[in-house]
Every structure is written in structure tokens, then in C-alpha cells.
Design a protein around this motif. Structure first.
Motif: not given
Length: 206
Positions: A72-73, A97-98, A117-122
Motif C-alpha cells: 500500500k505504501e 501512497k508513492l 488504480t488505487n493510488l491516492e498520494t504521489i
């Protein structure tokens, strides 16, 4: 949680890693590993967070997590990656999170983030991108925060932000951008905020 940072590791002992198959968080930051082997973490089925900051890695290969990753991160900051290729993060569909701060990135393929497709923060802060198309991020429809602070950006087209309905914040501060005329854009998302310096600018929908 396993903290293996600052151990001056050059090679990861696979037998040691395999003993932690139920591990959720792993920190390997600040070790001169340079590279990781395919399937290096594939037996860590429950791994959700991994920190790979400053391990001298020049190229990231998602195969290190195997084919059933639930990560997830992912923190790859402070590695001289230089560029992100097409499908750079294949198999990491659970990622939320990336972190890519200070990765010396100057080239990002338009399909680099396909599958996230599920990334929320970059966070792409402090990379010498100079210019970038928002189209690169459209595939991440759940993205909420996009940080492009201090990327030496000179030009950017914001109109494509209309295609990202869940985006809440875009940080463009500390760039050499030409003056952004907010009024010429017709944004649908009333909650979208642009950070251009010391204060927020809220986009007004029409």
C-alpha cells in the motif's frame, strides 16, 4: 515492523527475509544495496509498507514483490532513478501512497503509472522535470494529492485536471512557471485546491 536501515547492507540475505513472511512494514533505507533481485519480497504476502530510501538504486523493477503484492505504501525517494518507463509499477494495484522525492527524474513515460488504480498520494517533489503533462496521472482516478513542488516546471496544462474527479490538492509551489491564469480554466471540481506559493488557490467551477 522490521527496521534494517543504516546497516551498510550491500546484499540482502534471502533466508533472513523469508523468516519474516508475516511482516507488515519493512525499512531498508540508507543501505548501499544498489539493486534488488526479482521476487526478493514475494514471500512477504502481508507486506503493506516498504521504505527503500537512498539505497543507491538506479532502476526500479516491480517484480521484486512478485505477482500477488498487497503493498500500500512505497518509498523510493533519494534514489537516482533518472526516468520512469512505461508500466513501471505493474502488479502494484493496491498501492495508495508513492514517494519519489529527489529521484533525479527528468523523464516520465506517459504510461509510467498505468495500473495504479488505487493510488491516492504521489510525491514527485524536487525532480528536474521542467515540463509535464497532467495526462500522465489520469489513469490514477482515485488520486487525491499530487505534489510537483520544486520540479523546475516552466509549463503545465491544467485543463486535464477536469478528468480527475477525486483530486483534492495539486502543489506547484517553488517552480518557474509562467503566471497561471486560473480564470481561464473551467473546473468541475469545486473542492480542488492549487498551491502555487504560500497560500491555497481554490478553483471555481463554472
Amino acid at each position: 515492523i522490521l527496521y534494517y536501515n543504516h546497516f551498510k547492507l550491500k546484499i540482502l540475505n534471502q533466508n533472513v527475509l523469508d523468516k519474516f513472511s508475516n511482516l507488515n512494514i519493512l525499512d531498508l533505507s540508507d543501505n548501499p544495496l544498489q539493486s534488488l533481485k526479482p521476487d526478493q519480497f514475494s514471500l512477504m504476502k502481508n507486506l503493506e509498507v516498504i521504505y527503500l530510501r537512498n539505497i543507491h538504486m538506479q532502476e526500479f523493477n516491480p517484480s521484486v514483490f512478485g505477482t500477488k503484492s498487497k503493498l500500500k505504501e512505497l518509498d523510493l525517494s533519494y534514489n537516482p532513478l533518472k526516468e520512469l518507463k512505461a508500466n513501471q509499477f505493474t502488479g502494484l494495484s493496491y498501492l495508495k501512497k508513492l514517494n519519489l522525492i529527489y529521484c533525479e527524474l527528468n523523464c516520465i513515460d506517459i504510461q509510467a503509472f498505468e495500473g495504479l488504480t488505487n493510488l491516492e498520494t504521489i510525491n514527485l517533489e524536487f525532480n528536474p522535470l521542467k515540463s509535464i503533462s497532467i495526462n500522465r496521472f489520469i489513469c490514477m482516478q482515485n488520486l487525491k494529492s499530487l505534489n510537483l513542488q520544486s520540479c523546475k516546471l516552466e509549463k503545465i496544462d491544467l485543463q486535464s485536471l477536469n478528468l480527475m474527479n477525486n483530486l483534492e490538492t495539486v502543489n506547484l509551489s517553488n517552480n518557474t512557471l509562467e503566471k497561471i491564469e486560473i480564470t481561464k480554466y473551467k473546473f468541475k471540481n469545486q473542492n480542488l485546491k492549487l498551491i502555487t506559493g504560500t497560500k491555497y488557490t481554490m478553483f471555481i467551477s463554472y
